[in-house]
Design a protein around this motif. Structure first.
Motif: not given
Length: 583
Positions: A42-54, A565-573, A578-583
């Motif tokens: 379940l990717r949590q990024m600025y460009d993620t539009v939808a998530w699914a869990n089945y 918080k930073h577009p570079f971090l979004d590109a990295y994840f 990685d599905t986790e993000r630490q600020n």
């Protein structure tokens, strides 16, 4: 044009080599790259539009569990397509099984009728999409209708991407048939009547039982529903949609009231279909089919100017904030197909222990071709302490128009509203309901060989397992004699039970049991019935004997995405997955 370009970009960018049996996934979208499937988390990024869990637990509990969420920051059409794609892709195996069991070969022996139905559906879809294109930018109703079709298109693309690898293709249009299965039965009758075509139909066949029950002192309010269907249909999925849709295509300030829905459903079907739905606007919405036995009314069914039942129900579930609003929205563009008695319970109007039941707690609507009647029935619920529903119209004008009086004259009390077996059983047994356990017992009740209310004097032997709150027609003797088909031996009966309370409703939760009732009866087992070879049941367990469950949705109730918080971090994840993000 813009939306078509998005879909084309997505299809061109789909990743290859996706695991055979995925469970978690996300869709990302950027203007430059279009859509891309991120499988396995379940990717949590600025460009993620939808998530699914089945999760498919049909062999453990009788259910699959699907959660889909979308981000309101994206255009609604993008959200809808993405949600549909994830559902179509991750539940594809069960979609294929359900298609094999219920749709493949559906038209065998009635090809001429099916041709007429196909022509109707194609014409109806063209008319609806013309209206969507013309009005959705400013009209909330047509925008929500459009989102239904956007989401469905996503389901088809998601399924087809899976099918390209597995070679389990489904003919064009068949997934849409799965979404209009209730309307199909009536459309068959329309064209059989209109063109004097032969149609085999089980006379009097029942479809669902429902009960709304006020406990003494208004201490609790239960809402429960039993689906009645063919046993081939028992590939079931409990679903939770959490969509960030807005009221119109251009105003992104006002989100829809019914942003979150939980419901029982089927693979590939983007609404309940049973119907049993809980909405974040505070409504519990359910129905039982009342049908139409008056051939003259089929003249009201037209391919233009009308919208099929499931679409109208979905739009009402998303837009309405109370029962009266729900009935007004649903009434628009009445198709006259899949004719039901709808019940809308507004849990915002109920508080345990309240001294007096408030008006507008229960609204009831009944539909026939060309006719709809709705009213606030709270006073009846308060007086009786229960509202039952069992495939017979309550309102006298709907009852009289439906053709039921002629059926009563021919077959007797079974076709009445107040003297049919389920009416009498509910009237007798609702008093025994004190808690969840006793409510479930009533909803799963079937003691057809011993209960005098289940007797059928015209039958041989003189009873029928149809005459119960949860039918078990497989138990009726094959060599018995019955006055009409519904009472006989067939692959049909109660296939589940769903139940919510004011406490559970706060989290849009409900109790559920999958499969035919085994209360006081032997459990249903495919290998023990004489119609096993005639009724496909791919993907189903052999033995149906499951305990009640209360599924806890695993994804957070709010949208997953956190601001970057930073577009570079979004590109990295995005690159490392990685599905986790630490600020």
């Amino acid at each position: 044009m813009f939306y078509s370009t998005l879909i084309a970009m997505f299809l061109a960018s789909c990743v290859q080599g996706i695991p055979e049996d995925p469970r978690l996934g996300s869709l990302i979208w950027t203007p430059a790259g279009g859509f891309k499937l991120m499988d396995g988390g379940l990717r949590q990024m600025y460009d993620t539009v939808a998530w699914a869990n089945y999760t498919n637990h049909i062999n453990k509990t009788g259910w699959g569990y699907l959660e889909v969420q979308t981000d309101p920051a994206f255009e609604d059409k993008v959200q809808a397509f993405a949600a549909g794609y994830l559902e179509g892709y991750y539940t594809a195996e069960q979609i294929y099984q359900y298609w094999v069991n219920t749709v493949d070969g559906y038209c065998n022996g009635k090809e001429e009728i099916c041709e007429k139905v196909i022509e109707y559906l194609e014409s109806n879809t063209r008319w609806i999409k013309t209206k969507i294109a013309a009005h959705r930018s400013k009209n909330p109703y047509w925008h929500q209708v459009g989102l239904f079709y956007d989401q469905f298109e996503g389901v088809v693309h998601g399924y087809n991407d899976w099918a390209r690898r597995t070679k389990k293709t489904i003919p064009r249009g068949n997934i849409f048939w799965m979404n209009v299965f209730g309307d199909l039965e009536d459309l068959e009758q329309v064209f059989a009547s209109r063109f004097n075509l032969t149609l085999e139909r089980v006379l009097g066949t029942g479809s669902c039982s429902a009960l709304i029950k006020l406990l003494p002192g208004n201490s609790e309010l239960f809402v429960a529903h039993d689906t009645w269907n063919s046993y081939q249909s028992m590939i079931r999925i409990l679903k939770r949609y959490s969509f960030g849709f807005h009221m119109t295509d251009t105003d992104h300030k006002q989100q829809i009231p019914g942003a979150e829905l939980t419901f029982s459903s089927y693979p590939g079907v983007i609404y309940s279909g049973d119907d049993f739905t809980l909405t974040s606007s505070g409504l519990a919405v359910l129905e039982t089919t009342i049908g139409n036995s008056n051939p003259a009314l089929w003249d009201f069914v037209k391919p233009e100017g009308q919208i099929l039942e499931g679409v109208r129900a979905t739009v009402a579930n998303r837009m309405a904030t109370n029962g009266k609003e729900w009935t007004k929205i649903f009434t628009r563009k009445n198709s006259g197909t899949y004719n039901n008695q709808w019940m809308v319970v507004d849990y915002k109007k109920f508080m345990p222990g309240m001294s007096r039941v408030k008006s507008d707690l229960l609204w009831v609507l009944e539909q026939l071709p060309g006719h709809i009647r709705s009213a606030d029935m709270t006073s009846v619920l308060a007086k009786q302490s229960y509202w039952p529903s069992y495939n017979s119209p309550y309102f006298s004008d709907i009852f009289n128009m439906s053709g039921n009086p002629a059926m009563v004259e021919k077959f007797g009390n079974w076709f009445t509203y107040d003297k049919t077996p389920r009416a009498l059983i509910f009237k007798r047994d609702h008093r025994s309901i004190k808690d969840l356990k006793s409510m479930m017992k009533v909803m799963r009740y079937n003691n057809y060989q011993k209960d005098p209310l289940s007797r059928c004097e015209e039958c041989d032997p003189p009873f029928s397992a149809e005459n119960a709150i949860s039918a078990r027609n497989d138990l009726n003797p094959k060599n018995g004699t019955y006055p009409f088909g519904a009472l006989g031996h067939r692959s049909h009966g109660g296939t589940d039970m769903k139940l919510t309370s004011s406490a559970m409703f706060k989290d849009l939760r409900f109790m559920s049991i999958s499969g035919p009732t085994a209360e006081d009866l032997p459990p249903f087992q495919w290998s023990q019935v004489d119609f096993e070879k005639d009724c496909p049941h791919l993907g189903q367990p052999d033995l149906w004997q499951f305990e009640p469950i209360q599924h806890v949705w695993s994804m957070p109730p709010k949208h997953l995405k956190a601001p970057s918080k930073h577009p570079f971090l979004d590109a990295y994840f995005m690159f490392f997955g990685d599905t986790e993000r630490q600020n």
